[in-house]
Write a protein that holds these residues in place. Structure first.
Motif, short mmCIF file in Angstrom:
data_model
loop_
_atom_site.label_atom_id
_atom_site.label_comp_id
_atom_site.label_asym_id
_atom_site.label_seq_id
_atom_site.Cartn_x
_atom_site.Cartn_y
_atom_site.Cartn_z
N LYS A 261 0.82 -1.21 0.00
CA LYS A 261 0.00 0.00 0.00
C LYS A 261 0.86 1.27 0.00
O LYS A 261 1.84 1.36 0.72
CB LYS A 261 -0.93 0.00 1.22
CG LYS A 261 -1.96 -1.13 1.21
CD LYS A 261 -2.86 -1.05 2.44
CE LYS A 261 -3.89 -2.17 2.43
NZ LYS A 261 -4.77 -2.11 3.63
N VAL A 262 0.42 2.23 -0.81
CA VAL A 262 1.05 3.56 -0.87
C VAL A 262 0.11 4.56 -0.20
O VAL A 262 -1.07 4.62 -0.56
CB VAL A 262 1.29 3.98 -2.35
CG1 VAL A 262 1.91 5.37 -2.41
CG2 VAL A 262 2.16 2.98 -3.08
N VAL A 268 5.96 7.04 -2.23
CA VAL A 268 6.48 7.20 -3.59
C VAL A 268 6.44 8.67 -3.97
O VAL A 268 5.44 9.36 -3.75
CB VAL A 268 5.67 6.38 -4.61
CG1 VAL A 268 6.23 6.59 -6.03
CG2 VAL A 268 5.67 4.90 -4.26
N ILE A 269 7.55 9.14 -4.57
CA ILE A 269 7.59 10.50 -5.09
C ILE A 269 8.13 10.46 -6.50
O ILE A 269 8.96 9.62 -6.84
CB ILE A 269 8.45 11.43 -4.19
CG1 ILE A 269 8.24 12.89 -4.56
CG2 ILE A 269 9.93 11.06 -4.26
CD1 ILE A 269 8.82 13.87 -3.55
N GLY A 270 7.62 11.35 -7.34
CA GLY A 270 8.07 11.42 -8.73
C GLY A 270 8.80 12.72 -9.01
O GLY A 270 9.31 13.38 -8.10
N PHE A 271 8.84 13.10 -10.29
CA PHE A 271 9.50 14.34 -10.71
C PHE A 271 8.89 14.76 -12.04
O PHE A 271 8.63 13.90 -12.89
CB PHE A 271 11.01 14.11 -10.90
CG PHE A 271 11.88 15.32 -10.66
CD1 PHE A 271 12.72 15.39 -9.56
CD2 PHE A 271 11.84 16.39 -11.53
CE1 PHE A 271 13.53 16.50 -9.35
CE2 PHE A 271 12.63 17.50 -11.33
CZ PHE A 271 13.48 17.56 -10.23
N ASP A 272 8.65 16.03 -12.23
CA ASP A 272 8.14 16.67 -13.47
C ASP A 272 6.77 17.30 -13.27
O ASP A 272 6.44 18.26 -13.96
CB ASP A 272 8.04 15.72 -14.67
CG ASP A 272 9.39 15.24 -15.17
OD1 ASP A 272 10.42 15.79 -14.73
OD2 ASP A 272 9.42 14.29 -15.98
N MET A 280 -3.45 10.17 -10.06
CA MET A 280 -3.07 8.81 -9.67
C MET A 280 -3.72 8.47 -8.33
O MET A 280 -4.21 9.35 -7.61
CB MET A 280 -1.54 8.70 -9.60
CG MET A 280 -0.89 8.81 -10.98
SD MET A 280 0.92 9.02 -10.97
CE MET A 280 1.45 7.46 -10.29
N HIS A 281 -3.72 7.20 -7.98
CA HIS A 281 -4.36 6.75 -6.73
C HIS A 281 -3.34 6.05 -5.84
O HIS A 281 -2.95 4.93 -6.12
CB HIS A 281 -5.52 5.80 -7.04
CG HIS A 281 -6.59 6.41 -7.88
ND1 HIS A 281 -7.52 7.30 -7.40
CD2 HIS A 281 -6.87 6.26 -9.20
CE1 HIS A 281 -8.32 7.67 -8.38
NE2 HIS A 281 -7.96 7.05 -9.48
N PRO A 282 -2.92 6.70 -4.76
CA PRO A 282 -3.23 8.07 -4.34
C PRO A 282 -2.50 9.10 -5.22
O PRO A 282 -1.56 8.73 -5.93
CB PRO A 282 -2.70 8.11 -2.90
CG PRO A 282 -1.56 7.17 -2.92
CD PRO A 282 -1.97 6.04 -3.82
N PRO A 283 -2.92 10.38 -5.16
CA PRO A 283 -2.23 11.42 -5.93
C PRO A 283 -0.74 11.44 -5.61
O PRO A 283 -0.34 11.27 -4.45
CB PRO A 283 -2.93 12.70 -5.47
CG PRO A 283 -4.30 12.25 -5.09
CD PRO A 283 -4.09 10.91 -4.44
N LEU A 284 0.07 11.65 -6.64
CA LEU A 284 1.52 11.53 -6.53
C LEU A 284 2.20 12.82 -6.11
O LEU A 284 2.03 13.86 -6.74
CB LEU A 284 2.09 11.08 -7.89
CG LEU A 284 3.60 10.93 -8.00
CD1 LEU A 284 4.09 9.75 -7.16
CD2 LEU A 284 4.01 10.76 -9.47
N VAL A 324 3.46 18.46 -2.66
CA VAL A 324 3.19 17.36 -1.73
C VAL A 324 1.76 16.87 -1.89
O VAL A 324 0.81 17.65 -1.78
CB VAL A 324 3.44 17.81 -0.27
CG1 VAL A 324 3.14 16.67 0.69
CG2 VAL A 324 4.88 18.28 -0.10
N ARG A 325 1.63 15.57 -2.16
CA ARG A 325 0.32 14.95 -2.26
C ARG A 325 0.29 13.70 -1.38
O ARG A 325 1.21 13.46 -0.60
CB ARG A 325 -0.01 14.63 -3.73
CG ARG A 325 -0.05 15.87 -4.63
CD ARG A 325 -0.63 15.56 -6.00
NE ARG A 325 -0.72 16.75 -6.85
CZ ARG A 325 0.11 17.02 -7.85
NH1 ARG A 325 1.09 16.16 -8.15
NH2 ARG A 325 -0.03 18.10 -8.58
N GLU A 326 -0.72 12.88 -1.53
CA GLU A 326 -0.97 11.79 -0.59
C GLU A 326 0.04 10.64 -0.67
O GLU A 326 0.18 9.87 0.28
CB GLU A 326 -2.38 11.24 -0.79
CG GLU A 326 -3.48 12.23 -0.42
CD GLU A 326 -4.86 11.71 -0.80
OE1 GLU A 326 -5.03 10.48 -0.89
OE2 GLU A 326 -5.76 12.53 -1.02
N SER A 327 0.75 10.50 -1.76
CA SER A 327 1.65 9.35 -1.92
C SER A 327 2.83 9.36 -0.97
O SER A 327 3.52 8.35 -0.81
CB SER A 327 2.16 9.26 -3.37
OG SER A 327 3.07 10.31 -3.64
#
Length: 345
Positions: A261-262, A268-272, A280-284, A324-327
């Motif tokens: 579970k995330v 998890v964190i992304g870039f761009d 996304m679920h949850p928002p990234l 910053v989002r829920e992920s």
């Protein structure tokens, strides 16, 4: 301006908005006051051009991009350049060359009768470029690229600081074993984001573990495959930093397949900050690739050069804002485990 930003605890872009009196900027009054107080304390004077006008009657900027269809980056940079230029009554025309020097030369030659103020030369990937000799007599500002001899101003994203910010955000959320899925090898953005990742670990007294770093290619498939490898480790990560949002999407798929579970089990964190990130679920959680602001800055530099300012070419790095989002939401048990380990529990 960087000194003012540091003293006020804000970004360079925010300092520019406040001191430049940009209309419509959504800034809290407290933020404005901090910037003004910092500027006053440091004795900083903002350079004002006075009445906005077209330098020397030259009313056209050519935005020369190598690619616009595969990713939105050059289109965003063009929009930023156009919006800033319109404040001065200057038009910006875009042309796409696909990186062909002959095509670039022909484009400029065909527009030779226009009152050209200069060129903005942009590339979809941050990289070293060689400007065709036929363009040498033009004023040029580079966006998302740079020249080896530093003959031209260049505006680049702050990828290294962004990589550090992303990693530190995960550390602040209580994560300690952070995996990193990098982008295509040999690409500047991948190199700098990895450097930022390593810097953040070192600054927090966490040893770098090569086993936690996996090569990627910016595509969801790499995020999926490399996440499966990371989670198969004897000591899997409790957070994964993906060097772009597309790989983060693949990472989500792999974690879902594994029943992880995330963000409860793995953050998890992304870039761009692509459009997909917020859906996304949850928002990234991610960092903004600031191409729009880079385009605006490039236009400002070009106008300044036309007006006789900024005679020494510089490389300007634009901050990548953390979203910053829920992920990456803080999970109570993560802090509990971290506290126990810190006291030998």
């Amino acid at each position: 301006m960087m000194d003012v930003a540091t003293a006020a605890g804000v970004s360079q872009a925010t300092v520019s908005l406040v001191l430049g009196g940009t209309k419509g900027a959504r800034l809290a009054e407290s933020t404005r006051n901090r910037v003004l107080e910092a500027a006053q304390a440091l004795g900083y004077r903002f350079v004002r051009r006075g009445t906005k006008s077209v330098p020397g009657g030259q009313s056209t900027i050519i935005f020369l991009a190598d690619e616009t269809s595969s990713d939105p980056w050059m289109s965003l940079a063009f929009e930023g350049a156009r919006d800033k230029a319109l404040e001065y009554g200057i038009n910006v025309l875009m042309a796409v060359s696909h990186g062909d020097a002959d095509v670039e030369t022909n484009i400029v030659a065909s527009l030779g009768k226009l009152p050209i103020l200069g060129l903005i030369y942009g590339t979809i990937l941050a990289r070293l470029v060689q400007i065709p000799a036929a363009l040498a007599d033009q004023r040029i500002v580079l966006v998302n690229c740079y020249d080896e001899r530093r003959e031209h101003h260049s505006v680049l994203p702050g990828d290294l600081l962004g990589g550090r910010t992303a990693t530190e955000h995960l550390l602040l959320s209580g994560r300690r074993r952070i995996g990193f899925i990098n982008g295509q090898q040999g690409v500047d953005a991948a190199r700098d984001r990895l450097k930022g990742y390593k810097q953040a670990l070192a600054s927090n007294d966490i040893a770098f573990d090569p086993a936690l770093v996996r090569p990627g290619n910016w595509e969801p498939s790499a995020g999926y495959e490399m996440t499966l490898e990371l989670m198969a480790l004897d000591s899997p990560p409790d957070a994964i930093f993906c060097a772009n949002d597309m790989m983060a999407a693949g990472c989500f798929d792999a974690l879902k397949q594994l029943g992880v579970k995330v963000p409860h089990d793995v953050a998890v964190i992304g870039f761009d900050d692509r459009n997909i990130a917020q859906y996304m679920h949850p928002p990234l959680s991610t960092l903004v690739l600031p191409l729009y602001e880079m385009g605006r800055t490039a236009t400002e530099l070009l106008i300044d050069v036309a007006g006789g300012l900024h005679t020494s070419p510089s490389r300007i790095k634009i901050e990548c804002e953390l979203i910053v989002r829920e992920s990456t939401a803080t999970v109570p048990h993560v802090f509990e485990n971290t506290s126990k380990s810190a006291v030998g529990g």
